[in-house]
Design an enzyme around this catalytic site. Structure first.
Site, PDB file in Angstrom:
ATOM      1  N   ASP A  41      31.647   7.340   0.675  1.00  0.00           N
ATOM      2  CA  ASP A  41      31.442   8.353  -0.356  1.00  0.00           C
ATOM      3  C   ASP A  41      30.319   7.969  -1.315  1.00  0.00           C
ATOM      4  O   ASP A  41      29.911   6.822  -1.394  1.00  0.00           O
ATOM      5  CB  ASP A  41      32.735   8.552  -1.161  1.00  0.00           C
ATOM      6  N   GLU A  42      29.835   8.952  -2.044  1.00  0.00           N
ATOM      7  CA  GLU A  42      28.935   8.782  -3.187  1.00  0.00           C
ATOM      8  C   GLU A  42      27.739   7.859  -2.907  1.00  0.00           C
ATOM      9  O   GLU A  42      27.484   6.913  -3.633  1.00  0.00           O
ATOM     10  CB  GLU A  42      29.715   8.244  -4.393  1.00  0.00           C
ATOM     11  N   VAL A  43      27.005   8.147  -1.857  1.00  0.00           N
ATOM     12  CA  VAL A  43      25.825   7.342  -1.531  1.00  0.00           C
ATOM     13  C   VAL A  43      24.615   7.892  -2.289  1.00  0.00           C
ATOM     14  O   VAL A  43      24.237   9.057  -2.124  1.00  0.00           O
ATOM     15  CB  VAL A  43      25.547   7.341  -0.016  1.00  0.00           C
TER      16      VAL A  43
END
Length: 556
Positions: A352-354
Site C-alpha cells: 500500500d501507499e507507494v
C-alpha cells in the site's frame, strides 16, 4: 428474571436509569449523545453473543475445592494433549471460585456442579497443530444432556479442533455469576455456537512504537477472551525494523530503534506464536514493501531507490529499488526465512501507499521503464515489482494477503490471494469489485481504532455490516472476515490496551455473532459487564460511560 440477571444488575447501579439525550460541548459546538437504558441483559454478560443460547432457571453451585475440568471418556483427545491440559490450568483462575461455607464447613448438595467434562469429537486431535482459517470453531452445550446425565456434571460437546477449545472454556467462564456472599453458580444453559466469519483479527503496529513482548502477550490473552482468532503482526515499517533476522541480522542492528532493547529475538517471536497457538490464535506477520521500507534500507545496502534532485543525487531514498536483480535475491532469501519462522499458511505482503516521486526522479528508473514499455505509468512499475515478489513467496508454499492497492493496480494474483480492504469512504464499492473478481476478502476500512473521538465510538464499529455491499450471494461468501487495526503513531505500551479494549470487542461480536444481533442497547449492557470482567482479570479496558465495576482495576 433469573438469579444471574439479578446478580448482573450490580454492574449497572451507577448508570443512568432511562434513555435520553446528553449534551456536551466540543469546540463550542453542542453535540447530543444518546444515553442507554442501564438494565441487565437476559444474556448476562456473554460476549460475543453465541449464535443460539437459552439460559434456564435451573442453577448449579460451583464448589472451588472440588470442581475439576476433565477429559470425557469418549473424547478423542485426553491427558496426553498438552494443549488441552494447559487450557484447563489457565481456565481455573478465570473462574475465581469462592467457597460456600456453613457452620459445618463446605457444603455439597445434589445441585452442586463438580465437573466440566470435555468431549473432543474431532477425528483429528493433533495437539501440536496450528490454527488455520479452516479450523472448526463450533461447539454445543445440550441442555437436556446436562439434566439427564448428571446434576453435578456438565458435558461440553465440542466438535472443534483442539487448538480452538479455549473458546468453549471462555464461554463457560462467562456464564458463572456470584451471589452477595461470593458463592459461584451457573445456570443450566443450552448453547449452539459457531463464528459468522472465520477470520477475526486485530492488527498491532510494532514499528512506529515498540511494544514489549509482555504487552503483546497480554493483548493475545484479551483477544482470546473476545474470540479474536488472528493476530496481524505489522512487525516492521518505515520508522523501525525490530524483527531480528537470522539471515540478515544487520536489518535490526541498523534499523531498530535500539539494536538490543527494541528488537524481537527469534525466542521472542517463537514465544508469541506458541502463546497465541495455545489460545487458538493465528499469527500472520506483515512485511510491507515496496513502500514503508526506510528502516529496511539502513541495514541492507542498495535495497532502496536513490532519489535525485535535478541531475544530482539528493541523499535521500525512496521505495524498494525494483530494477536491480540484487533486490529479488534479497527478497528470496528473506521470505524463505520468514516462511520458516512464521508457521501460518499466509503472510501479509502489504503493497500500500507507494510514493512514486523518488522513482520519477531517478534516471535509471526512467530508462528501465522505457525498456519495459511502461511509459510514465509508475503503477505498472509497482505491479512489476509486486508480481515478482508474489512469485517469490509462492515458492515458499505460503498464501499471501495484500492491501487493496495491489488488486486495484491490476497485479496478477493467485485465486486464493486475500485482498485486504482498508481505504475508507466508498469501501463497499471496493468490496463489490474485489469479490466480483473472485478473491477472498477482508474488511478493515470502518474499523481503524487509531481514529478516536469523544463519546462512545464503539457503537460505530458495532453497527457496521460487513456484507452491506452490492453483490451476489456467491460474492458475499468470499468475505472471510475482518480486522480492527490499531496503528502505532500515538500508541505505545502505556496506552495500547485501553485504546484497544473494549472498542475492539465491538468488532469481535460483529464478526462472531449472527447478523441479526444488532440491539445496541442490549450490547451496551452486555459489553459493560464484559468490560468489567476484563478489568477483573487485570486488563485495563477503558469504560464505556459513567459506571463502576464490582472489582476495579488495581493498576500494574
Amino acid at each position: 428474571m433469573n438469579v444471574s440477571t439479578n446478580i448482573l444488575a450490580l454492574l449497572f447501579l451507577a448508570l443512568g436509569s432511562c434513555q435520553g439525550l446528553r449534551r456536551h460541548h466540543v469546540d463550542g459546538i453542542v453535540e447530543e449523545e444518546i444515553e442507554f437504558v442501564a438494565q441487565p441483559s437476559k444474556f448476562g454478560s456473554l460476549w460475543p453473543l453465541p449464535q443460539k443460547v437459552q439460559i434456564s432457571q435451573v442453577s448449579f453451585k460451583l464448589t472451588g475445592f472440588s470442581f475439576n475440568i476433565v477429559d470425557a471418556k469418549q473424547s478423542s483427545a485426553g491427558p496426553s494433549c498438552a494443549l488441552l491440559q494447559d487450557a484447563y490450568r489457565r481456565c481455573q483462575p478465570c473462574l475465581v471460585f469462592a467457597f460456600f461455607v456453613t457452620r459445618h464447613g463446605v457444603t455439597s448438595g445434589p445441585t452442586d456442579l463438580t465437573e466440566l467434562q470435555v468431549w473432543i469429537t474431532s477425528a483429528d486431535s493433533d495437539c501440536d497443530a496450528y490454527p488455520s482459517v479452516k479450523s472448526d470453531e463450533s461447539c454445543e452445550w445440550p441442555l437436556s444432556g446436562i439434566i439427564r446425565i448428571r446434576l453435578w456434571s456438565r458435558f461440553l460437546y465440542s466438535p472443534m479442533l483442539p487448538e480452538i477449545f479455549p473458546l468453549g472454556l471462555e464461554t463457560f467462564s462467562q456464564l458463572i455469576y456470584e451471589d452477595d456472599y461470593g458463592a459461584k453458580s451457573i445456570n443450566a444453559t443450552s448453547i449452539s455456537d459457531f463464528p459468522r466469519f472465520p477470520h477475526r483479527g486485530i492488527l498491532l503496529d510494532t514499528s512506529r512504537h515498540f511494544l514489549p513482548v509482555k504487552v503483546i502477550l497480554a493483548n493475545l490473552e484479551t483477544m482470546a477472551m473476545n474470540k479474536i482468532n488472528v493476530f496481524h503482526w505489522h512487525i516492521v515499517d518505515e520508522p523501525s525494523f525490530p524483527y531480528m533476522s537470522k539471515t540478515f541480522p544487520q536489518l535490526s542492528q541498523q534499523g531498530a530503534f535500539h539494536p538490543y532493547t527494541h528488537v524481537y529475538t527469534p525466542a521472542d517471536v517463537k514465544m508469541v506464536i506458541e502463546f497465541a497457538r495455545l489460545r487458538g490464535i493465528r499469527v500472520v506477520a506483515e512485511f510491507d514493501t515496496p513502500g514503508h521500507t526506510q528502516s529496511w534500507g539502513k541495514g541492507q545496502k542498495d535495497l532502496l531507490t536513490p532519489c535525485y534532485s535535478g541531475s544530482k543525487l539528493s541523499g535521500s531514498f525512496g521505495p524498494v529499488n525494483p530494477i536491480l536483480n540484487t533486490t529479488y535475491t534479497f527478497m528470496t532469501q528473506f521470505f524463505k526465512e520468514v516462511s520458516t519462522v512464521f508457521p501460518d499458511g499466509y503472510v501479509h505482503l502489504g503493497g500500500d501507499e507507494v510514493d512514486f516521486n523518488c522513482w520519477k526522479s531517478n534516471p535509471n528508473i526512467t530508462k528501465f521503464m522505457d525498456q519495459q514499455g511502461f511509459g510514465r505509468d509508475y503503477s505498472k512499475l509497482e505491479s512489476f515489482y509486486i508480481q515478482r515478489l508474489l512469485d517469490i513467496v509462492a515458492t515458499t508454499n505460503k498464501g499471501y494477503m495484500v492491501w487493496q492497492e495491489v488488486f486495484d493496480n491490476g497485479v496478477k494474483l493467485k485465486p486464493d490471494t486475500v485482498v485486504h480492504v482498508w481505504i475508507g469512504g466508498r469501501y463497499n464499492d471496493e468490496m463489490s469489485k474485489v469479490t466480483a473478481a473472485g478473491y477472498p476478502t477482508l474488511l478493515s476500512a470502518p474499523w481503524y481504532l487509531d481514529y478516536i473521538s469523544y463519546a462512545q465510538d464503539w457503537q460505530n464499529y458495532y453497527k457496521v455490516e460487513p456484507l452491506s455491499f452490492n453483490g451476489t450471494d456467491a460474492q458475499k461468501k468470499l468475505v472471510i472476515g475482518g480486522e480492527a487495526c490499531l496503528w502505532g503513531e500515538y500508541v505505545d505500551s502505556t496506552n495500547v490496551t485501553p485504546r484497544l479494549w473494549p472498542r475492539a470487542s465491538a468488532v469481535a461480536e460483529r464478526l462472531w455473532s449472527s447478523k441479526d444481533v444488532r440491539d445496541v442497547n442490549d450490547a451496551y449492557n452486555r459489553l459493560s459487564g464484559h468490560r468489567c470482567r476484563m478489568v477483573e482479570r487485570g486488563i485495563p479496558a477503558e469504560p464505556l460511560f459513567t459506571s463502576y465495576c464490582p472489582r476495579e482495576y488495581r493498576g500494574v
